[in-house]
Design an enzyme around this catalytic site. Sequence first.
Site, PDB file in Angstrom:
ATOM      1  N   ILE A   1      18.328 -12.892   3.446  1.00 39.21           N
ATOM      2  CA  ILE A   1      17.334 -13.743   2.849  1.00 39.21           C
ATOM      3  C   ILE A   1      17.676 -14.334   1.571  1.00 39.21           C
ATOM      4  CG2 ILE A   1      15.053 -13.347   1.864  1.00 39.21           C
ATOM      5  CD1 ILE A   1      14.791 -10.817   3.740  1.00 39.21           C
TER       6      ILE A   1
ATOM      7  N   GLU B   1       1.856   1.040  -1.915  1.00 40.34           N
ATOM      8  CA  GLU B   1       1.261   0.074  -1.231  1.00 40.34           C
ATOM      9  C   GLU B   1       0.156   0.848  -0.259  1.00 40.34           C
ATOM     10  OE1 GLU B   1       3.653  -2.511   0.847  1.00 40.34           O
ATOM     11  OE2 GLU B   1       4.952  -2.931  -1.031  1.00 40.34           O
TER      12      GLU B   1
ATOM     13  N   HIS C   1       2.151  -7.702   0.560  1.00 36.29           N
ATOM     14  CA  HIS C   1       3.413  -7.501   1.599  1.00 36.29           C
ATOM     15  C   HIS C   1       3.268  -8.558   2.675  1.00 36.29           C
ATOM     16  CE1 HIS C   1       6.524  -4.168   2.578  1.00 36.29           C
ATOM     17  NE2 HIS C   1       6.900  -5.445   3.112  1.00 36.29           N
TER      18      HIS C   1
END
Length: 526
Positions: free
Chosen positions: A150, A259, A278
């Site tokens: 990434i 989360e 997310h």
Amino acid sequence: MSKVLVSDPIDQVGIDILSQVATVDIKTTLKPDELKAIIGEYDALMIRSGTRVTQDIIEAGVKLKIIGRAGVGVDNVDVPAATRKGIVVVNSPEGNTIAAAEHALAMMLSLSRHIPDANASVKRGEWDRKSYVGSEVYKKTLGVVGLGKIGSHVASVAKAMGMKLLAYDPFISTERAEQLGCQLVELNLLFQQADYITLHIPKTSETANLINAKTLALMKPTTRIINCARGGIIDEAALAVAIKEGTIAGAALDVFDSEPLGESDLLGLGKNIILTPHLGASTAEAQVNVAIDVAEQIRDVLLGLPARSAVNIPGLGPDVLEGFKPYMELAETLGNLVGQLTGGRVETLNVTLQGDLATNKSQPLIIAALKGLLYQALRERVNYVNANIEAKERGIRVIETRDASARDYAGLLHLQATGTLGTHSVTGALLGDKEIHLTDIDGFPINVPPSKYMLFTLHRDVPGIIGKLGSLLGSFNVNIASMQVGRKIVRGDAVMALSIDDPLPEGILEEIKKVSGIRDAYTVTL
Ligand SMILES: NC(=O)c1ccc[n+]([C@@H]2O[C@H](COP(=O)([O-])OP(=O)(O)OC[C@H]3O[C@@H](n4cnc5c(N)ncnc54)[C@H](O)[C@@H]3O)[C@@H](O)[C@H]2O)c1
Ligand SMILES: O=C(O)CC[C@@H](O)C(=O)O
């Protein structure tokens, strides 16, 4: 038919693939206790980031063979616990790379131009152009922390936007960084110089709270931080203070310590913070990619085939597997054979990889040899996933030797096991790239394919001994399929390798050992 539980939302294309080989149950709202209560029925579990697969759940998953994570990060799976239980954990290392990189870039630009807040103000009926004056990324310095898949894509796009690139990644070469137009620097220098800092690292004990009050203090008041990697890499309370006090200019976060986010110091910081739930991997394309990638691996494992992106089977990538599959079988067969010849508790396994096998990619062969070696003790409980750990827990020392010099075969594998009852060795190779042949037993040259039931003797090479053994086996109605003697000198010591059609009947091994000239005899089932 196998059963697969899908416990997070997965693209239909993945469900269709799983349905080719299994009954698929989709239950995406399970609480941990509910998952624990039903996981025992399932052969495979497919998840995204929503399901936490804890040790408890793994222990309850008595039939589980594979856990498939439709995404990159497996930090929501207790991988060591799965490994100990021989459960393969697979992920999709590349399926959402572009999606996550584009999300990070979108966050950087949105933060620079206050797009979320400006958008909200227009929707409230306002026309405020003064409050949302932004800054350009052109000619600014982007610090990329983690130059993996990434991070590399983010760097390439940022380069094209005219940004200057600094990078920190202790596992990446200077050449690779230069190819991407990045200057590799020490982390503190990156923190001091970057206008934008984007995180693309896993959360590990080294990276937890990497951005904290101390490191935030190194940054410029104009610095903006983007985290689309993992929650917990940033100390959220310290970040909120830094933004509030103007130590840095702002942050865009897709991932959080806990989360869903809930109550947090990060809320209420206005246009200097952007928070997304997310969403890094949430593109239609990425969800199709990861669903296909992981569902195919689950299907393959349920069909008894290897997985291409297992995170807990070292070195078993697709390239390695393709070329090594027949050699894996060779290694496993030899491991099983030498384990049975040695008997008792094995303390040391010497593995010699010769010819073409003497490469640094041959780690899977050692795992396969250990799997074979441990088969008698653990049966179906040992597999490629846990063979290494099981061997370590049993104190088996593995000594590897690589010898690249050419021999009669392209690649030869030699195993020598030493244990409480003695030392034995076997060597094998492939004929025509797929047929396994035993080429040496205990230093005596032979050339036989292994068979399910075998008998080996160590004897004196004297006339009549083969006849005596043949008669004895005949008297017990044991049919010999093939027989070969291996010797170093005429009338010296020799080994005999016999393939027999059925298991040796009870008691006959002791009778064989009594035959004059036979010093020892071993029966093995492969
Ligand atoms: N937000 C999302 O939805 C989303 C989507 C995909 C991936 N991710 C996360 O993004 C992160 C990067 O994923 P990737 O596919 O690029 O992984 P990757 O393995 O390709 O790259 C990670 C890089 O981090 C480097 N690294 C490891 N420890 C480091 C350290 N202490 N300091 C600096 N660099 C270090 C590695 O050398 C590697 O180059 C992962 O945490 C992944 O879970 C998030
Ligand atoms: O499942 C998701 O949407 C998130 C995936 C992402 O965090 C990953 O690590 O791949």
